[in-house]
Design a protein around this motif. Structure first.
Motif, PDB file in Angstrom:
ATOM      1  N   THR A  64     109.012  13.624  24.889  1.00 14.82           N
ATOM      2  CA  THR A  64     107.967  13.022  24.362  1.00 14.82           C
ATOM      3  C   THR A  64     108.350  11.666  25.519  1.00 14.82           C
ATOM      4  O   THR A  64     108.962  11.074  25.863  1.00 14.82           O
ATOM      5  N   LEU A  65     107.184  10.883  24.964  1.00 15.18           N
ATOM      6  CA  LEU A  65     106.383   9.357  25.562  1.00 15.18           C
ATOM      7  C   LEU A  65     106.216   8.684  24.966  1.00 15.18           C
ATOM      8  O   LEU A  65     105.654   8.439  23.988  1.00 15.18           O
ATOM      9  N   SER A  66     106.474   6.646  25.640  1.00 11.92           N
ATOM     10  CA  SER A  66     106.154   6.458  25.320  1.00 11.92           C
ATOM     11  C   SER A  66     105.444   5.538  25.266  1.00 11.92           C
ATOM     12  O   SER A  66     104.862   5.335  26.812  1.00 11.92           O
ATOM     13  N   ILE A  67     103.909   5.709  24.472  1.00 14.79           N
ATOM     14  CA  ILE A  67     102.280   5.157  24.868  1.00 14.79           C
ATOM     15  C   ILE A  67     102.818   3.874  24.162  1.00 14.79           C
ATOM     16  O   ILE A  67     102.573   3.153  23.280  1.00 14.79           O
ATOM     17  N   SER A  68     102.140   2.673  25.379  1.00 13.39           N
ATOM     18  CA  SER A  68     101.708   1.243  24.778  1.00 13.39           C
ATOM     19  C   SER A  68     100.095   0.756  25.220  1.00 13.39           C
ATOM     20  O   SER A  68      99.706   1.451  26.808  1.00 13.39           O
ATOM     21  N   ASN A 111      99.264   3.637  20.119  1.00 16.36           N
ATOM     22  CA  ASN A 111     101.211   3.470  21.217  1.00 16.36           C
ATOM     23  C   ASN A 111     101.328   4.426  20.101  1.00 16.36           C
ATOM     24  O   ASN A 111     101.823   5.106  18.810  1.00 16.36           O
ATOM     25  N   GLY A 112     103.104   4.404  20.656  1.00 16.45           N
ATOM     26  CA  GLY A 112     104.271   4.283  20.154  1.00 16.45           C
ATOM     27  C   GLY A 112     104.774   5.876  20.801  1.00 16.45           C
ATOM     28  O   GLY A 112     104.635   6.393  22.146  1.00 16.45           O
ATOM     29  N   ASN A 113     106.179   6.579  19.686  1.00  9.75           N
ATOM     30  CA  ASN A 113     107.069   7.176  20.807  1.00  9.75           C
ATOM     31  C   ASN A 113     105.965   9.207  20.207  1.00  9.75           C
ATOM     32  O   ASN A 113     105.945   8.948  19.138  1.00  9.75           O
ATOM     33  N   VAL A 114     105.688   9.427  21.128  1.00  9.53           N
ATOM     34  CA  VAL A 114     104.448  10.538  20.891  1.00  9.53           C
ATOM     35  C   VAL A 114     105.441  12.250  21.790  1.00  9.53           C
ATOM     36  O   VAL A 114     105.687  12.009  22.874  1.00  9.53           O
ATOM     37  N   VAL A 115     105.245  13.139  21.524  1.00  7.76           N
ATOM     38  CA  VAL A 115     105.991  14.540  21.686  1.00  7.76           C
ATOM     39  C   VAL A 115     103.947  15.084  21.829  1.00  7.76           C
ATOM     40  O   VAL A 115     103.249  15.715  21.568  1.00  7.76           O
ATOM     41  N   ILE A 116     104.358  15.047  23.397  1.00 11.81           N
ATOM     42  CA  ILE A 116     103.552  15.939  24.264  1.00 11.81           C
ATOM     43  C   ILE A 116     103.200  17.434  24.348  1.00 11.81           C
ATOM     44  O   ILE A 116     103.862  18.035  24.364  1.00 11.81           O
TER      45      ILE A 116
END
Length: 713
Positions: A487-491, A499-504
């Motif tokens: 999980t990364l947090s995109i902003s 944006n948001g918490n996404v699984v890459i």
């Protein structure tokens, strides 16, 4: 303790067996004494002595004597270590008289007292006044603040305490002493100290101020000293309670000092008159007043007035180092608050390390700084930038201390906040300026420096494009440290759907993808991807923190460390390095990632339907955590997909209570990982202040043998 005896014939009164009696085994309340104990000092009180019986020492060589029911040190010298003696009890009418009880005594090798008339700093739990000022509310404008100070590892007997008339700011202007009840240059309200008690061994000892029981502390003054308080000898490592009763009018202001450590018996009580508070002296563990006791275990917890860190004692000081420590937020425990304090009240890595009972023992200290302090502002300034009151209070100490310092060595942990784009400014103008002032103020003092910790970003800047609901991120600085399923947090992206918490899914060395709701391509804005500190390999060095030191301004933090270790330009006389204690094992000069730190798992599911909230989780091992620690919960077993981020409020056994609440379903087996450090809200987000998991690592990682560097030359 009794470990053997001999029996002889006889009769009389003792332990009755028919018409005969037996002498019982003797007891002894104490078995240790030390090399400073003079003849006549009581080792222990002898118990179980039969009425009318006589006692004698075997062998009767003068090392010990019987004085009534006391075993005392005799006139003949004894060697250090364990000593076996027998106490012979004789009662002619007892059937087992004479009877001998065997005791093992221990003579401890304690250095002789050094300069017993010299006041030395002792208040290692205490702190300097700083923080957010408190406004008194109607009905609780009379206060009693009780704090608990552990005494040092030597006997103390005469004390002086100090009440401040100011507090220091925290943050960019720290340590300027401009938190006042009025405005700087225009005094505000005074604080009336109604009475101050030191409670030692359950006995209250009243402090006085110029012979008076109370004193008025005037705004924008250095404050007020107590008179000498002499008590019976206080044994080493004794908890001393300080009870300060004080008041102002409702609506007036009070300087901040302490977040009370409730689990150690500290309290804050409030009322509308002093008489209502005095009753707590008979109930010292009564709960704090609820209206005053808010935000426990958080930075929002109010700070209440009390005697500051200028705590002094005379006694059997054994010559060990006593430190005057110049510190900033990292040395003064910015990321640990009251609920995390240990049994002696220590928080933060430097306090815990100095106070650890190892090496040459616990080192007393006075931490003169506070969060945000910087060398360039310390011990200088005037008017609206004054930072010299604490310096002047130490001058007062030296004056009534016969010209002697209350410390033996200076510890300098500053440097973190002296940062500058020009290293010459950082080192020579900022860092060395206070070193020069210290050397001028305390000629020939030994300065031992602690190089600052590093700083690393947890974000990387990315560009985003998309096709349908698949976003592709390009990372110019690379995807090192990222894993598919993480999980990364995109902003920072527009449209915000990116944006948001996404699984890459990691595609290659510079690209990863993730699913989202869809939006215009490419995304615009300054877009960043944050792993919240999961992997050190992903982190980047912040400005002036590039590792290793390369002689350029970009590596200023590490150039500073090199100069400190090399004692360049007499910036110190010795150094205690911190690097190996905190650095990542996979990336030099960086904070450890969560993957390098201990973790645990949930033993039971938390959450039911994603709607009903809860605030506790049960884990396999909560011992790796403390209150205020941020935790991140990941799906098991890999522990890469982040489910929730929380902050611990309290721990009971293996049950962790959040400061907030959550509805997220956390299955049993979910992985609970502690963050290494607080994420600063600057951009890019970076790690700088150690969380408790790292505080423990740093304390364990700096050898206790390094304390010998604090000994005066």
């Amino acid at each position: 303790m009794e470990v053997g005896f001999t029996v002889a014939s006889g009769s009389g009164a003792g332990l009755g067996i028919g018409s005969a009696t037996l002498l019982k085994p003797l007891t002894l309340t104490g078995t240790t004494f030390d090399t400073n104990d003079e003849p006549g000092v009581i080792v222990g009180v002898i118990g179980n002595r039969a009425q009318g019986a006589t006692l004698a020492i075997v062998p009767n060589d003068g090392r010990f004597l019987i004085d009534g029911n006391n075993l005392v040190v005799g006139p003949s010298a004894s060697s250090t270590g364990d000593i076996v003696v027998y106490i012979r009890e004789t009662l002619p009418e007892a059937i087992n008289s004479p009877r001998e009880t065997r005791f093992t005594l221990t003579k401890e090798d304690v250095p002789p007292a050094v300069d017993p008339d010299r006041y030395m700093f002792i208040g290692s739990r205490a702190r300097m006044p700083s923080g957010n000022i408190v406004t008194a509310l109607a009905g609780t404008n009379y206060y009693c603040c009780k704090i608990v100070i552990p005494s040092p590892q030597f006997v103390t007997r005469t004390f002086k305490f100090h009440l401040p008339g100011f507090a220091s700011t925290e943050g960019g202007n720290s340590p300027q002493e401009t938190i006042v009840t009025g405005t700087v240059g225009t005094p505000g309200n005074s604080v009336v100290a109604d009475v101050l008690y030191a409670r030692i061994g359950g006995v209250f000892h009243q402090c006085t101020f110029g012979g008076n029981n109370s004193v008025t502390v005037v705004d924008q003054t250095n404050g007020q000293w107590t008179d000498d308080l002499t008590t019976p000898d206080v044994p080493p490592e004794t908890d001393i309670e300080l009870w300060l009763f004080y008041h102002v009018a409702a609506g007036e202001k009070v300087w901040p000092v302490y977040r009370v450590q409730k689990h150690r018996g500290e309290r804050i009580w409030g009322a509308n008159d002093n008489a209502s508070l005095l009753g707590f002296m008979a109930d010292p563990l009564a709960d704090s007043t609820p209206a005053l006791d808010t935000g426990y275990g958080t930075q929002a917890q109010p700070q209440y007035y009390g005697p500051d860190a200028f705590m002094l004692a005379k006694g059997d000081w054994d010559g060990r180092p006593v430190v005057l420590a110049f510190v900033d937020s990292i040395g003064e425990s910015r990321q640990e608050y009251s609920a995390a304090a240990d049994a002696r009240g220590m928080i933060g890595w430097l306090r815990r390390w100095l106070d650890k009972d190892d090496g040459i023992g616990r080192i007393p200290f006075c931490m003169i700084g506070m969060p945000g302090a910087g060398s360039v502002r310390e011990y200088t300034g005037s008017g609206t930038s004054i930072a010299t009151r604490r310096r002047d209070i130490i001058r007062e100490i030296i004056a009534f201390n016969g010209g002697k310092w209350p410390f033996t060595v200076v510890g300098n942990q500053l440097g973190q906040n002296d940062t500058s784009t020009s290293y010459n400014t950082w080192f020579n103008t900022n860092y060395r300026s206070n070193v020069s002032r210290i050397r001028a103020e305390y000629p020939d003092v030994k300065i031992v420096a602690f190089p600052p910790l590093g700083r690393t970003d947890t974000q990387r800047t990315i560009t985003l494009t998309s096709v349908g609901t698949v976003a592709t991120a390009t990372v110019a600085t690379g995807t090192a440290g990222l894993q598919s399923g993480q999980t990364l947090s995109i902003s920072g992206a527009t449209p915000t759907a990116y944006n948001g918490n996404v699984v890459i899914t990691v595609v290659d060395a510079n690209t990863f993808t993730y699913n989202f709701a869809g939006g215009t391509s490419p995304a615009t804005g300054t877009i960043r991807a944050n792993d919240l500190g999961l992997s050190a390999e992903y982190h980047l060095y912040t400005a002036q923190n590039a590792y290793p030191a390369d002689g350029t301004d970009a590596s200023g933090k590490w150039r500073l460390r090199d100069d400190i270790l090399a004692k360049t330009s007499s910036c110190c006389d010795d150094a205690i390095d911190t690097y190996a204690a905190w650095v990542s094992s996979v990336k030099a000069g960086a904070w450890p990632g969560m993957l390098e730190l201990p973790s645990t798992t949930l033993t039971a599911q938390s959450g039911t339907d994603g709607v009903v909230t809860y605030n506790t989780i049960t884990v396999a091992d909560a011992s790796i955590f403390r209150p205020e620690q941020q935790i991140n919960i990941y799906s098991g077993p890999e522990g890469l997909a982040r489910l929730s981020t929380q902050t611990i409020a309290s721990i009971s056994g293996d049950v962790i209570t959040y400061q907030g609440s959550s509805a997220v379903i956390l299955p049993a087996g979910s992985v609970v990982r502690p963050s290494a450090a607080f994420q600063e809200s600057s951009t890019p987000i970076s790690l700088v202040h150690p969380y408790p998991i790292m505080i423990d690592r740093i304390v364990a990682g700096i050898a206790q043998s390094e304390k010998t560097k604090l000994q005066a030359a």
